[in-house]
Design an enzyme around this catalytic site. Structure first.
Site, PDB file in Angstrom:
ATOM      1  CG  ASP A 153      -1.471   1.215   1.643  1.00 31.97           C
ATOM      2  OD1 ASP A 153      -2.156   1.779   0.786  1.00 31.97           O
ATOM      3  OD2 ASP A 153      -1.258   1.689   2.780  1.00 31.97           O
ATOM      4  CG  ASP A 155      -1.336   7.916   1.367  1.00 26.62           C
ATOM      5  OD1 ASP A 155      -1.021   7.614   0.210  1.00 26.62           O
ATOM      6  OD2 ASP A 155      -1.695   9.056   1.705  1.00 26.62           O
ATOM      7  CG  ASP A 161      -2.622   9.869   5.725  1.00 28.72           C
ATOM      8  OD1 ASP A 161      -2.714   9.429   4.565  1.00 28.72           O
ATOM      9  OD2 ASP A 161      -3.603  10.205   6.403  1.00 28.72           O
ATOM     10  CE  LYS A 349      -5.111  -0.256  -1.441  1.00 31.80           C
ATOM     11  NZ  LYS A 349      -4.029   0.231  -0.594  1.00 31.80           N
TER      12      LYS A 349
HETATM   13  P1  IMP Z   1      -3.317   4.420  -0.055  1.00 33.96           P
HETATM   14  O1  IMP Z   1      -3.095   4.385   1.439  1.00 33.96           O
HETATM   15  O2  IMP Z   1      -2.032   4.349  -0.820  1.00 33.96           O
HETATM   16  O3  IMP Z   1      -4.299   3.377  -0.494  1.00 33.96           O
HETATM   17  O4  IMP Z   1      -3.888   5.888  -0.439  1.00 33.96           O
HETATM   18  C1  IMP Z   1      -5.090   6.397   0.080  1.00 33.96           C
HETATM   19  C2  IMP Z   1      -5.186   7.902  -0.107  1.00 33.96           C
HETATM   20  O5  IMP Z   1      -5.004   8.286  -1.477  1.00 33.96           O
HETATM   21  C3  IMP Z   1      -6.535   8.449   0.225  1.00 33.96           C
HETATM   22  O6  IMP Z   1      -6.708   8.626   1.607  1.00 33.96           O
HETATM   23  C4  IMP Z   1      -6.587   9.782  -0.534  1.00 33.96           C
HETATM   24  O7  IMP Z   1      -6.054  10.808   0.262  1.00 33.96           O
HETATM   25  C5  IMP Z   1      -5.655   9.559  -1.717  1.00 33.96           C
HETATM   26  N1  IMP Z   1      -6.352   9.517  -3.015  1.00 33.96           N
HETATM   27  C6  IMP Z   1      -6.063  10.292  -4.071  1.00 33.96           C
HETATM   28  N2  IMP Z   1      -6.838   9.986  -5.119  1.00 33.96           N
HETATM   29  C7  IMP Z   1      -7.639   8.993  -4.732  1.00 33.96           C
HETATM   30  C8  IMP Z   1      -8.653   8.258  -5.407  1.00 33.96           C
HETATM   31  O8  IMP Z   1      -8.977   8.446  -6.583  1.00 33.96           O
HETATM   32  N3  IMP Z   1      -9.246   7.293  -4.677  1.00 33.96           N
HETATM   33  C9  IMP Z   1      -8.909   7.048  -3.398  1.00 33.96           C
HETATM   34  N4  IMP Z   1      -7.974   7.704  -2.735  1.00 33.96           N
HETATM   35  C10 IMP Z   1      -7.336   8.699  -3.391  1.00 33.96           C
HETATM   36 MG    MG Z   2      -2.645   3.192   3.456  1.00 28.42          MG
END
Ligand code: IMP
Ligand code: MG
Length: 419
Positions: A153, A155, A161, A349
């Site tokens: 993943d 963030d 974050d 996912k």
């Molecule tokens: P992850 O933790 O890598 O899955 O990223 C999640 C974060 O990506 C979300 O909390 C959003 O802040 C950001 N984000 C930006 N664009 C999108 C989108 O199109 N869908 C969902 N999250 C997005």
């Molecule tokens: Mg995450």
């Protein structure tokens, strides 16, 4: 008491993992019966040491018993009777186990680092059990080896974050090591963008390091980025300034994904958008809606922050509305609380990881590990990856680095044993 407990429990199930809570409950019994908090008054160090060794033995036995219950559940899975396993009766939410979990060995490993058995005031905690489960999973993967695909993943897993993967990040060198061993790597993130440049800006530290490395091209090409949960696939390209190029959808879509119609996608996003707007209105949130091709999100207006309760209420409400809508039954979606925003994406996912498995030639779930921070059942997006492969639940980028080090330590041990 009972009623109060039940009400609390019902209201908080979305914030609990039932397998972890159940194991924690089992470990609480020897803790309550055998810990010796009064030994500190007597200043008898040998009593404290004896308590630790007793607790260690009892905890280890329990972990061994749970390991056996999981083995029995796996045997039932293979026979098509998973619904009838004893573990399923005890923890109805358990899903598919792709591999056995070496829980007793993992407990020994974590106890030698966290000294869980030496504590007499704080019982084995959620985090203790979460980390034991992670170790048990990677022990099983390494012993059954080799791991063929690791998906991460973005963030909170690779970077804090909302941040990006900077060149000085400690995780970069570890990912390069994985790739040098021939392990395929996927970054499976919710962040959904159409342009490679946007992913480059989030991941530049890693992508530049791969580009500059001495790895042969065929190993450099062992990284892909899956954005928007399961919507945009990018591969490494040495000639692109963004280090990534999009892979045309028809080359990587799974057969079932080809059935998702544009009308359904738009209808689902419209329904999600109006649910998010409903939340903004009811809770008087100072928020903005971001509508994308394959997702819709609610983010705070500049300078604002949502309270945790507002994020949770929004995600649970939106998920419910979508679940009961006709289009939500036809099309997979993922509504999740991103920590400071709420997003709804098309697909999830599980599809994202499966598409990576297919892209790399059909890698099995038992040879794939997804590492993420969002594993609570409702309002979390890494949770769905459990349908596609084995998983590890980390709580920060530092824990990701520690987990990768643990894998390489175990790998070396296996290598040593093989010689
Ligand atoms: P992850 O933790 O890598 O899955 O990223 C999640 C974060 O990506 C979300 O909390 C959003 O802040 C950001 N984000 C930006 N664009 C999108 C989108 O199109 N869908 C969902 N999250 C997005
Ligand atoms: Mg995450």
């Amino acid at each position: 008491m009972t009623t109060r407990y039940r009400v609390e429990y019902a209201l908080k199930t979305h914030r609990r993992d039932q397998l972890i809570e159940w194991i924690k409950g089992l470990l609480a019994v020897p803790f309550v019966l055998h810990s010796q908090p009064t030994a500190i008054f007597e200043e008898r160090r040998e009593r404290v040491a004896q308590m630790a060794s007793n607790a260690h033995r009892r905890y280890a036995e329990i972990m061994r018993d749970v390991e056996e219950l999981i083995n029995d559940h796996i045997a039932n899975q293979k026979a098509g009777t998973a619904e009838r396993s004893k573990l399923k009766l005890l923890v109805p939410t358990v899903g598919t186990f792709f591999t056995p979990l070496l829980l007793q060995d993992a407990f020994m490993y974590q106890d030698s680092r966290r000294f869980i058995s030496s504590r007499c005031f704080v019982p084995p905690s959620f985090n203790d059990v979460r980390l034991i489960l992670n170790t048990a999973q990677i022990m099983s993967l390494v012993r059954g080896g080799p791991i063929e695909l690791m998906t991460f993943d973005g963030d909170v897993t690779l970077y804090d974050d909302g941040e990006s993967l900077a060149p000085e990040s400690a995780v970069i060198r570890r990912i390069l090591t994985l790739m040098s061993k021939g392990i395929n790597v996927g970054i499976v993130t919710a962040a959904g963008y159409l342009e490679a440049m946007k992913y480059y800006s989030r991941l530049h530290g890693l992508l530049d390091a791969i580009h500059a490395s001495q790895l042969p091209l065929e190993l450099k090409e062992k990284i892909v980025v899956m954005g928007g949960e399961s919507n945009y696939l990018f591969r490494y390209s040495s000639s692109s300034p963004d280090r990534l190029i999009p892979v045309p959808r028809h080359e990587w879509l799974l057969d079932d994904m080809k059935l998702w119609s544009e009308e359904d996608i738009n209808e689902l996003l419209d329904t999600a958008e109006s649910a998010l707007k409903g939340s903004i209105e009811t809770m008087h949130l100072d928020a903005q809606i971001i509508r994308k091709e394959r997702g819709v999100g609610m983010v705070p207006s500049p300078g604002q922050r949502f309270a945790r309760e507002q994020l949770e209420e929004t995600v649970l409400l939106t998920q419910k509305i979508l679940e009961i809508s006709p289009v939500g039954r036809r099309l997979p979606f993922c509504a999740f609380n991103g920590g400071s925003d709420v997003f709804v994406d098309i697909g999830d996912k599980a599809w994202g990881v499966q598409a990576c498995q297919k892209f790399f030639g059909g890698i099995e779930g038992a040879k794939t590990l997804h590492i993420g921070d969002q594993f609570l059942s409702a309002g979390a997006n890494d949770f769905k990856a459990r349908l596609a492969c084995t998983t590890a639940w980390i709580a920060s980028p530092t824990e990701t680095v520690a987990l990768l080090d643990e894998i390489s330590e175990l790998d070396q041990l296996m290598e040593f044993k093989r010689k």
